[in-house]
Design a protein around this motif. Structure first.
Motif, PDB file in Angstrom:
ATOM      1  N   GLU A 292       0.842  -1.186   0.000  1.00 19.98           N
ATOM      2  CA  GLU A 292       0.000   0.000   0.000  1.00 19.98           C
ATOM      3  C   GLU A 292       0.884   1.245   0.000  1.00 19.98           C
ATOM      4  O   GLU A 292       1.823   1.339   0.767  1.00 19.98           O
TER       5      GLU A 292
ATOM      6  N   LYS B 272      -1.968   3.816  -8.778  1.00 21.78           N
ATOM      7  CA  LYS B 272      -2.305   3.855  -7.345  1.00 21.78           C
ATOM      8  C   LYS B 272      -2.277   5.280  -6.799  1.00 21.78           C
ATOM      9  O   LYS B 272      -2.793   5.549  -5.725  1.00 21.78           O
TER      10      LYS B 272
ATOM     11  N   ARG C 165      -7.579  -4.559  -2.216  1.00 24.43           N
ATOM     12  CA  ARG C 165      -7.295  -3.193  -2.667  1.00 24.43           C
ATOM     13  C   ARG C 165      -6.937  -3.135  -4.152  1.00 24.43           C
ATOM     14  O   ARG C 165      -6.609  -2.085  -4.672  1.00 24.43           O
TER      15      ARG C 165
END
Lengths: 261, 321
Positions: free
Chosen positions: A19, B137, B293
């Motif tokens: 992430e 992203k 995600r």
């Protein structure tokens, strides 16, 4: 005829599996906790170079700017069959994002003192906001170049390359050496180096360090902010056992008349 | 001239690309707002000039070296046109030709370059571009304060309809090829068409598509069985065809094929921008990926984080394999 000398430029990039969060300043990603890995296209470029080496006896020199965990990448390249590994130091020391134009300037500064026939690198990297390395370096060095390349063969002072376009079309080009090639995919999947061999190369050392004076940032723009894209929509998540979810999917397809049973 | 927006038109096998019209529509909007002209630069194929009617001006440049795309020849011609006309903004796409040209032109013309642009505006003298970074992203908002800027735009960012006009362009000018075109070192050998013998995935109503998550070539058998049971061809994202596990004719995405089936089942596909570009227009998208995600879930209508190795056999069984 002397052996063809291939330089492969490698670059570390944040691992996209993790992430990513904006940094507190909001103009970069937060680099504190992320892992850096070799740009996957550079790995393809290295594989293609090693295939050329196997076919022609070319010498393969890998070069990377000093970056997070770059030694591991360079040792791995040596273990895979690269002949030499060079680390360009004195740049990117800030540890933040370094624009491609600056990277190209540093690489070009080192390349200008080198005797090489081909520079092979990945067609792109996930953080090349100001353009892709192959064309920018080629522009600086005044060399012919091609991007989105899926095979490179070297013969009689020229590279015969295959450049891919959309819809499965590709063009075969012949480019005189020296030249710059941006690889999309090698002719075969990148090889693995056994851990034991990587350890051996690490113990033997052998990364040559070259200091190059860092140029000023050269992108010519300012990043105002970096932010995750706003999700305009999100899938409705199907939960339950594999059997339950499969039943829902079959139902959805049946509603469209796509399943007869 | 000073407020012009110039689009480098792209064509392949005698046809202008969709991205050319996407850029042209944007150029018309930006040039109109700043009192400049939307200029389309067409290299080789002057017969296509009539299709660029949305432009205020079409500049054609024809030369034997421009009969087929090579970075070197295109760059020589574009650089000569830019040096003479000095537009405010140059628009390219992040296609093969765009990736080849944008970087070297930014060096030759000494202009800042923003790549993977998905949004573009002028704020007075400042060009404000929004660009994708880190595989989509993140987005970066970038301000360029320069008299000249190059943007390489991600396909699909602007509507192509705005760049299509039936009327002929207001003006067409022929630009004499620069002498550097006679010294181009790269030579075109041949165009290789995709294997026509394979199934046409763009014609299918239903596609079963597989990505890196499949893990190995041997595991393909699992999705092949499902595809067979559904009577759907098997498609793939780039990593799978790059590895040679499926032929290029099965690749969905920017560097592959654009598909618009009635339903698209995506297994183990994370949804890189390159892939989404080729399939986001499907009527129904169902995605299976263990990473909750994964960007694929932002375009999918339905999703599951089940392991594909659990879900696919179950699906095969339920549709009667």
């Amino acid at each position: 005829m002397t052996a063809v000398r291939i330089v492969v430029a490698l670059k570390q990039v944040p691992d996209l599996v993790e992430e990513l969060e904006p940094s507190p300043e909001g103009t970069d990603v937060d680099r504190e906790y992320i892992t850096f890995v070799l740009n996957e296209f550079d790995d393809q470029a290295l594989e293609e170079a090693l295939l050329v080496k196997e076919a022609t006896g070319a010498e393969v020199v890998v070069v990377a700017l000093e970056d997070s965990d770059v030694d591991q990448t360079l040792y791995t390249a040596l273990a895979k069959g690269a002949d030499r590994a060079v680390k360009v130091t004195g740049a990117g020391a800030s540890g933040g994002w370094l624009d491609t134009h600056s990277r190209a300037a540093l690489l070009a500064a080192w390349l200008e003192g080198q005797d090489f026939d081909l520079l092979i690198t990945g067609v792109q990297a996930p953080d090349d906001l100001d353009g892709q390395l192959p064309a920018i370096v080629a522009g600086r060095l005044g060399l012919p170049h091609a991007s989105v390349v899926v095979s490179v063969e070297v013969k009689d002072g020229a590279a015969r390359i295959r450049q891919e376009f959309s819809a499965g079309r590709s063009a075969v080009l012949e480019v005189p050496l020296p030249a710059v090639v941006g690889v999309q995919a090698a002719r075969q999947a990148p090889r693995y180096a056994p851990i034991s061999r990587i350890r051996q190369t690490m113990q033997a050392g052998g990364i040559e360090e070259v200091a190059v004076e860092a140029p000023p940032p050269a992108s010519g723009f300012t990043i105002r902010r970096l932010y995750p894209p706003e999700k305009t929509s999100h899938a409705e998540m199907l939960t339950g056992s594999a059997g339950d979810v499969a039943a829902r999917i079959v139902e959805l397809l049946r509603a469209k008349g796509l399943v007869r049973a | 001239m000073a407020n012009d927006v110039l689009v480098v038109a792209e064509h392949l096998a005698g046809k202008l690309t969709d991205t050319t019209f996407e850029l042209l529509g944007k150029a018309v909007q930006l040039a109109g707002a700043s009192g400049g002209q939307a200029v389309a630069l067409l290299l080789g194929a002057p017969e296509l000039a009539g299709e660029l009617g949305a432009a205020d001006l079409v500049i054609t440049c024809d030369h034997p070296a421009l009969a087929h795309f090579t970075a070197e020849a295109y760059e020589a011609a574009v650089a000569a046109v830019l040096a003479e006309r000095q537009p405010r903004l140059v628009l390219l796409s992040t296609t093969t030709a765009g990736l080849d040209l944008a970087g070297s032109l930014s060096v030759a013309w000494d202009a800042p370059l923003v790549s993977y642009v998905v949004g573009l505006d002028a704020d007075g003298d400042t060009v404000v571009a929004t660009a994708q970074i880190y595989g989509g992203k993140m987005l970066a908002e970038v301000a360029v304060e320069s008299v000249r800027t190059i943007c390489a735009v991600t396909a699909g960012s602007f509507p192509a309809a705005a760049g299509r006009r039936d009327n002929p362009a207001a003006a067409v000018e022929a630009f004499a090829g620069p002498p550097s075109l006679d010294a181009v070192r790269s030579t075109f050998v041949e165009l290789v068409e995709p294997d026509a013998g394979d199934v046409d995935i763009t014609a299918a109503d239903l596609l079963v598509s597989v990505g890196r998550g499949i893990g190995s070539r041997d595991n393909l058998e699992l999705v092949e069985e499902l595809a067979g049971a559904l009577g759907a061809p098997l498609a793939a994202s780039r990593p799978v065809t790059d590895l040679g596990w499926l032929p290029k004719t099965r690749q969905v995405g920017k560097s592959g094929l654009k598909v618009k089936p009635r339903a698209y089942l995506a297994f183990g596909i994370s949804g890189a921008p390159e892939h989404l570009e080729g399939m986001s227009g499907a009527e129904l998208i169902i995605a299976c990926n263990t990473d909750a995600r994964a960007p694929i879930f932002d375009v999918a209508h339905y999703g599951t984080t089940l392991d594909l190795f659990d879900l696919v056999p179950e699906l095969s069984q339920q549709v009667g394999a």
